[in-house]
Enzyme design. Structure first.
Site, PDB file in Angstrom:
ATOM      1  N   SER A  23       0.828  -1.211   0.000  1.00  0.00           N
ATOM      2  CA  SER A  23       0.000   0.000   0.000  1.00  0.00           C
ATOM      3  C   SER A  23       0.859   1.256   0.000  1.00  0.00           C
ATOM      4  O   SER A  23       0.340   2.366   0.099  1.00  0.00           O
ATOM      5  CB  SER A  23      -0.914   0.005   1.222  1.00  0.00           C
ATOM      6  OG  SER A  23      -0.145  -0.103   2.400  1.00  0.00           O
ATOM      7  N   THR A 155     -38.055  29.158  -9.557  1.00  0.00           N
ATOM      8  CA  THR A 155     -38.458  27.856  -9.022  1.00  0.00           C
ATOM      9  C   THR A 155     -38.791  27.030 -10.256  1.00  0.00           C
ATOM     10  O   THR A 155     -39.278  27.586 -11.253  1.00  0.00           O
ATOM     11  CB  THR A 155     -39.683  27.953  -8.086  1.00  0.00           C
ATOM     12  OG1 THR A 155     -40.795  28.411  -8.846  1.00  0.00           O
ATOM     13  CG2 THR A 155     -39.458  28.890  -6.911  1.00  0.00           C
ATOM     14  N   HIS A 156     -38.497  25.759 -10.228  1.00  0.00           N
ATOM     15  CA  HIS A 156     -38.656  24.890 -11.411  1.00  0.00           C
ATOM     16  C   HIS A 156     -37.854  25.410 -12.599  1.00  0.00           C
ATOM     17  O   HIS A 156     -38.197  25.149 -13.749  1.00  0.00           O
ATOM     18  CB  HIS A 156     -40.127  24.764 -11.821  1.00  0.00           C
ATOM     19  CG  HIS A 156     -41.058  24.429 -10.695  1.00  0.00           C
ATOM     20  ND1 HIS A 156     -41.442  23.137 -10.408  1.00  0.00           N
ATOM     21  CD2 HIS A 156     -41.643  25.212  -9.755  1.00  0.00           C
ATOM     22  CE1 HIS A 156     -42.261  23.146  -9.359  1.00  0.00           C
ATOM     23  NE2 HIS A 156     -42.378  24.401  -8.937  1.00  0.00           N
ATOM     24  N   SER A 277     -11.969  26.037 -26.909  1.00  0.00           N
ATOM     25  CA  SER A 277     -12.213  24.801 -27.661  1.00  0.00           C
ATOM     26  C   SER A 277     -11.137  24.660 -28.725  1.00  0.00           C
ATOM     27  O   SER A 277     -10.668  25.658 -29.271  1.00  0.00           O
ATOM     28  CB  SER A 277     -13.591  24.871 -28.305  1.00  0.00           C
ATOM     29  OG  SER A 277     -13.627  24.046 -29.462  1.00  0.00           O
ATOM     30  N   LYS A 283     -15.524  29.719 -28.555  1.00  0.00           N
ATOM     31  CA  LYS A 283     -15.907  29.132 -27.281  1.00  0.00           C
ATOM     32  C   LYS A 283     -15.101  29.628 -26.083  1.00  0.00           C
ATOM     33  O   LYS A 283     -13.886  29.792 -26.170  1.00  0.00           O
ATOM     34  CB  LYS A 283     -15.769  27.603 -27.339  1.00  0.00           C
ATOM     35  CG  LYS A 283     -16.803  26.904 -28.197  1.00  0.00           C
ATOM     36  CD  LYS A 283     -18.216  26.965 -27.645  1.00  0.00           C
ATOM     37  CE  LYS A 283     -18.459  26.021 -26.508  1.00  0.00           C
ATOM     38  NZ  LYS A 283     -18.502  24.628 -26.890  1.00  0.00           N
ATOM     39  N   GLU A 290     -17.718  22.795 -14.430  1.00  0.00           N
ATOM     40  CA  GLU A 290     -18.140  21.464 -14.916  1.00  0.00           C
ATOM     41  C   GLU A 290     -17.347  20.355 -14.226  1.00  0.00           C
ATOM     42  O   GLU A 290     -17.896  19.321 -13.840  1.00  0.00           O
ATOM     43  CB  GLU A 290     -17.926  21.365 -16.425  1.00  0.00           C
ATOM     44  CG  GLU A 290     -18.861  22.270 -17.217  1.00  0.00           C
ATOM     45  CD  GLU A 290     -18.423  22.369 -18.672  1.00  0.00           C
ATOM     46  OE1 GLU A 290     -18.404  21.358 -19.371  1.00  0.00           O
ATOM     47  OE2 GLU A 290     -18.068  23.492 -19.089  1.00  0.00           O
TER      48      GLU A 290
HETATM   49  N1  ARG Z   1      -1.045  -1.054   5.711  1.00  0.00           N
HETATM   50  C1  ARG Z   1      -1.950  -1.467   6.711  1.00  0.00           C
HETATM   51  C2  ARG Z   1      -3.258  -0.693   6.616  1.00  0.00           C
HETATM   52  O1  ARG Z   1      -3.246   0.358   6.079  1.00  0.00           O
HETATM   53  C3  ARG Z   1      -1.361  -1.242   8.070  1.00  0.00           C
HETATM   54  C4  ARG Z   1      -1.897  -2.134   9.116  1.00  0.00           C
HETATM   55  C5  ARG Z   1      -1.459  -3.512   8.862  1.00  0.00           C
HETATM   56  N2  ARG Z   1      -1.826  -4.383   9.911  1.00  0.00           N
HETATM   57  C6  ARG Z   1      -1.805  -5.734   9.769  1.00  0.00           C
HETATM   58  N3  ARG Z   1      -2.191  -6.415  10.762  1.00  0.00           N
HETATM   59  N4  ARG Z   1      -1.438  -6.294   8.644  1.00  0.00           N
HETATM   60  O2  ARG Z   1      -4.287  -1.126   7.043  1.00  0.00           O
END
Ligand code: ARG
Length: 456
Positions: A23, A155-156, A277, A283, A290
């Site tokens: 992660s 309104t509407h 554009s 444009k 948007e």
């Molecule tokens: N990267 C993990 C998370 O964001 C950290 C916690 C991990 N804990 C574990 N027991 N594997 O959730």
């Protein structure tokens, strides 16, 4: 490479699994909070004599050095160390050696990541509150400097009654005020420390959770360690608040888009907030409005995404919870950026006052005024409504408006109608008759501006 948790494993991790599990690409955003949390934890370990003072000092100094190095030149993190917590620990290990292994005494990544997220959420929510406040100030400024502008109220999406432009604009001030209130209220649920809860059950070491709480400026400690490591309500709550903000911005964006269309032409956006554009030279597009309208959809997708992740999770920590970050970080940043961009767009927008005035003189938004005028002649409102409706129908057929109707025609409706009817029908008088505290008269709106200013 050795994993920090590798002891009970005989085989290395499959490479695809390693990449899937990591992660770090997302949670490196928690670098600062992770260092802060670890320093507080190690200070506590030192105070409680859980680890020797000198070891604690070298860990703290190592962490501070990493922080400084990262500020000068972003550190390189590795996917094989999975997440920000393990990456920092490995970098610390490279720096100070074996003693780095004492940092994690009496702690789990479960209370560690929760601590990081609470710190991060608190800091970002404060930033969002400031951005909203700045936007509200701009709204008040624009409302004040255009207090004389009357627009048709809708309104509407049909012309309804004349209102002050400022009155309309300030509606968004009050929506944002509720948003700001909600964010401020949520701090009491965000600013709670999970640190010291361990994996889920607490810890066998003589830790001092109140000490880390105060070092990290948390207001309290979670009463239940299992809840502490598995609670993500505060993230979902913040995302719900973000969704309301984005929904408000999206409604506002829709109005800006309409207003700068050729058909309305009530406002002109600054070139700095518009795009052209690649094919149509004429444009000038309101892309920012948007995009913000579009991004409100993306953000609500993130909210639902996290809600679905949490639904059905057994206690306590589950790896599913790692999914909270990408939803949350993107939603938060999008919201902060959208508020900032909207602020600049409104600050630099110009009102096309002549177009607005012309629009207002060529509609039936003063029809309620005629009915109210007839009521002053003691005609019951329902009857007055019907008589006015019949006259409007005649006007539409002739291609004229109520101010163009000759007095003789008015007198055919009711003999007591005199010249004063024309004054009564004028938009400024229509506006200024609406003197209730929250109404659209100049006096009322000036009062509302005072109230708004007191909140800034
Ligand atoms: N990267 C993990 C998370 O964001 C950290 C916690 C991990 N804990 C574990 N027991 N594997 O959730």
């Amino acid at each position: 490479m050795n994993k920090l948790w590798g002891g009970r494993f005989e085989q290395g991790m499959d490479q695809k699994v390693e990449a899937f599990n990591a992660s770090i690409d997302v949670d490196q955003a928690l670098f600062t909070q992770d260092i802060e949390g670890s320093i507080a934890h190690v200070k506590m370990l030192k105070k409680q004599a859980i680890i020797p003072s000198t070891d604690a000092d070298s860990i703290i100094n190592g962490l501070l050095e990493l922080k400084e190095e990262h500020a000068n030149q972003p550190l390189t993190f590795s996917k094989s160390y999975e997440d920000i917590h393990l990456n920092i620990e490995m970098l610390l290990h490279e720096k100070i050696g074996e003693v780095a292994g004492k940092m994690h005494t009496g702690r789990s990544r479960n209370d560690q990541v929760a601590t990081d997220m609470h710190l991060y959420t608190n800091q970002k929510v404060q930033q969002l509150i400031k951005a909203i406040q700045a936007f509200q100030s701009t709204i008040v400024q624009v409302a004040k400097s255009n207090i004389d502008v009357i627009i048709p109220g809708y309104t509407h999406l049909q012309r309804a009654q004349p209102i002050l432009f400022s009155h309309h604009l300030l509606t968004y001030f009050w929506m944002l005020q509720r948003d700001r209130d909600r964010l401020a209220d949520s701090i009491k649920r965000i600013n709670i420390s999970p640190l010291g809860s361990g994996a889920l059950a607490g810890t066998t070491y003589p830790t001092d959770q109140r000490y880390t709480q105060s070092l990290l400026n948390f207001d309290d400690v979670y009463p239940n360690s299992i809840d502490a490591v598995s609670d993500r309500d505060y993230i979902l709550e913040t995302m719900n608040n973000i969704n309301l903000i984005m929904m408000h911005l999206s409604r506002f964006a829709e109005e800006i888009i309409l207003w700068c269309s050729h058909e309305f032409n009530f406002v002109t956006l600054s070139d700095a907030y518009s795009t052209g554009s690649s094919i149509m030279p004429q444009k000038k597009n309101p892309d920012m409005a948007e995009l913000i309208r579009g991004k409100s959809g993306t953000v609500s997708g993130h909210y639902i995404g996290l809600l679905m992740t949490l639904k059905g999770l057994p206690l306590a920590y589950n790896k599913d919870l790692q999914e909270d970050k990408q939803h949350f970080f993107e939603a938060l940043q999008t919201c902060i950026d959208s508020v900032d961009i909207f602020n600049g767009m409104i600050e630099t927008m110009t009102l096309n006052k002549t177009v607005i005035e012309k629009a207002l003189n060529n509609d039936f938004s003063n029809a309620t005024e005629l009915a109210d005028y007839l009521v002053t002649l003691n005609i019951p409102f329902r009857k007055a409504h019907e008589l006015t409706g019949l006259l409007v129908k005649q006007c539409i057929d002739k291609g004229i408006y109520l101010l163009d109707v000759p007095l003789s025609t008015y007198q055919a409706i009711h003999s007591e109608i005199d010249e004063t009817v024309y004054e009564y029908l004028k938009p400024l008088n229509a506006v200024n008759r609406r003197q209730n505290e929250n109404g659209t008269s100049t006096q009322s709106v000036l009062g509302q501006i005072k109230k708004a200013e007191a909140l800034l």
